[in-house]
Motif scaffolding. Structure first.
Motif, mmCIF file in Angstrom:
data_model
loop_
_atom_site.group_PDB
_atom_site.id
_atom_site.type_symbol
_atom_site.label_atom_id
_atom_site.label_comp_id
_atom_site.label_asym_id
_atom_site.label_seq_id
_atom_site.Cartn_x
_atom_site.Cartn_y
_atom_site.Cartn_z
ATOM 1 N N ILE A 394 0.816 -1.213 0.000
ATOM 2 C CA ILE A 394 0.000 0.000 0.000
ATOM 3 C C ILE A 394 0.850 1.264 0.000
ATOM 4 O O ILE A 394 0.580 2.225 -0.728
ATOM 5 N N GLU A 395 1.880 1.275 0.796
ATOM 6 C CA GLU A 395 2.708 2.487 0.925
ATOM 7 C C GLU A 395 3.325 2.840 -0.423
ATOM 8 O O GLU A 395 3.337 4.013 -0.815
ATOM 9 N N ASP A 396 3.835 1.866 -1.153
ATOM 10 C CA ASP A 396 4.414 2.129 -2.469
ATOM 11 C C ASP A 396 3.340 2.618 -3.437
ATOM 12 O O ASP A 396 3.586 3.514 -4.255
ATOM 13 N N TYR A 397 2.159 2.011 -3.354
ATOM 14 C CA TYR A 397 1.069 2.400 -4.239
ATOM 15 C C TYR A 397 0.682 3.866 -4.026
ATOM 16 O O TYR A 397 0.540 4.634 -4.981
ATOM 17 N N VAL A 398 0.519 4.259 -2.777
ATOM 18 C CA VAL A 398 0.121 5.637 -2.474
ATOM 19 C C VAL A 398 1.221 6.617 -2.916
ATOM 20 O O VAL A 398 0.936 7.665 -3.499
#
Length: 402
Positions: A394-398
């Motif tokens: 999620i962190e990379d996606y955001v």
């Protein structure tokens, strides 16, 4: 003796499953006496649930997550053991704006409509009046899907355009009065705007995310233990209602029930079009078919995938400028309760996926997937811009979207 369950809802077609579970006797067969409470705004539906006026609610999936995380109000953990449906929303623009960005008498292509809308938005902002869009709630899939599409097309929400909240039953009024230039809302309210000549439908949100999660059945987590058998019975009753609902032979009967004054209080013809995946895009026009405009029951559509909840969390922090928090991401994922869904349906022969999470946007379809019960083939769950969402990253996606 039947156990009473009171469920709050808004007058939308995707409130169909608890309504039909009550009206067709599926709930009664599970030993339940369903009582339904109709409201006008999502805030009131949520308040009734949190303060004990209802036992469960037809609720916006992101609102269940935001409430659990304590965003906008003190935290009260909610649980969603059942997804009431996928898709079912549309983007309707004022007729003049629709003509400027997509003059064709058909649903638009998301990237092309977005590019043309970007030009109109930038021109309007330069002239001192930003385009304004209405969504049903700050924490709604409508808001997130609209923002996802606009952002991918070069339009900065809250910078290039404004987004305001308009309750679904008033969305046509907001378009007709000029208060908003466009809206993202569920049926039948897009069609009401079209029939009034207030706007034209240019996109279905299923074109943005083919399997976008919508409403859920929400219950207070603290009440699960004491109402476990009732909740499980309700899950089974709504699955039976969904099986009945998607049978084309039942379309007219379903539309007539939903159109009643205590439910949607609307046109059975308009409601029937939504059920049949047919949309009238402009006043006086014919119905345009769009497969899976609404998506219930099939492909285990009611299963609460944890990855869907985590995608909603990613959009929440992205559009509210919040930092990624691993603990919050976990809490958000736990709002969706595949364990409760499985517990209710084990041994019934109904479809049960083997996994509880998947990579969203990764299926071109059809794809056979592992199942604990039955055989499941999933069709496309693509996002219009080709991105995928890995719930473990999620962190990379955001970061990639900021």
């Amino acid at each position: 003796m039947s156990e009473r369950l009171t469920i709050g809802f808004l007058p939308l077609v995707d409130a169909c499953l608890p309504i039909l579970a009550r009206e067709l006797g599926f709930a009664e067969k599970e030993g339940l006496d369903l009582q339904l409470t109709r409201d006008i705004t999502w805030a009131t539906v949520l308040d009734r649930l949190l303060y004990g006026h209802t036992d469960a609610a037809h609720l916006l999936a992101p609102l269940a997550i935001a409430t659990t995380l304590g965003i906008g109000r003190p935290s009260q953990p909610l649980a969603a053991p059942f997804v009431l449906g996928l898709n079912g929303n549309a983007i309707t623009l004022r007729t003049e704006l629709a003509d400027a960005v997509w003059p064709e008498p058909a649903l638009g292509e998301p990237a092309a409509v977005g590019a043309a809308l970007a030009n109109e938005a930038h021109k309007a902002a330069a002239n001192g009046r930003k385009l304004r869009f209405g969504v049903v709630h700050r924490h709604s899939s409508h808001n997130y899907m609209l923002r996802y599409w606009l952002g991918a097309c070069g339009i900065r929400p809250d910078v290039d355009i404004e987004i305001v909240t308009v309750a679904p039953p008033f969305s046509a009024d907001a378009l007709a009065s000029g208060e908003v230039d466009g809206s993202c809302v569920g049926e039948p309210w897009n069609s009401v705007a079209v029939d009034r000549g207030a706007g034209r439908i240019v996109l279905a949100t299923a074109q943005i995310w083919r399997r976008g999660v919508e409403k859920v059945l929400a219950v207070k987590e603290s009440h699960l233990a004491e109402r476990a058998e009732a909740v499980e019975g309700l899950v089974r009753a709504m699955r039976q209602a969904g099986k009945w609902f998607v049978d084309p032979a039942n379309k007219e009967s379903a539309a007539a029930i939903l159109a009643r004054s205590e439910y949607l209080d609307g046109s059975a013809d308009v409601i029937g079009r939504a059920i049949a995946d047919e949309i009238v895009l402009e006043a006086g026009g014919g119905a345009s078919p769009y497969p899976d405009f609404m998506f219930q029951y099939n492909e285990a559509a009611n299963f609460p995938w944890i990855s869907q909840a985590k995608w909603l969390y990613s959009q929440l922090i992205l559009w509210e400028g919040k930092p990624f928090d691993a603990a919050d991401a976990t809490r958000a994922g736990r709002v969706f309760r595949p364990d409760l869904y499985r517990q209710a349906l084990r041994g019934t022969g109904d479809l049960l996926p083997g996994a509880s999470s998947k990579v969203e946007g990764s299926i071109d379809g059809p794809l056979a997937v592992g199942a604990e019960q039955g055989r499941i083939t999933l069709s496309s769950n693509r996002f219009f811009d080709g991105r995928i969402f890995d719930p473990d990253k999620i962190e990379d996606y955001v970061a990639s979207r900021r």
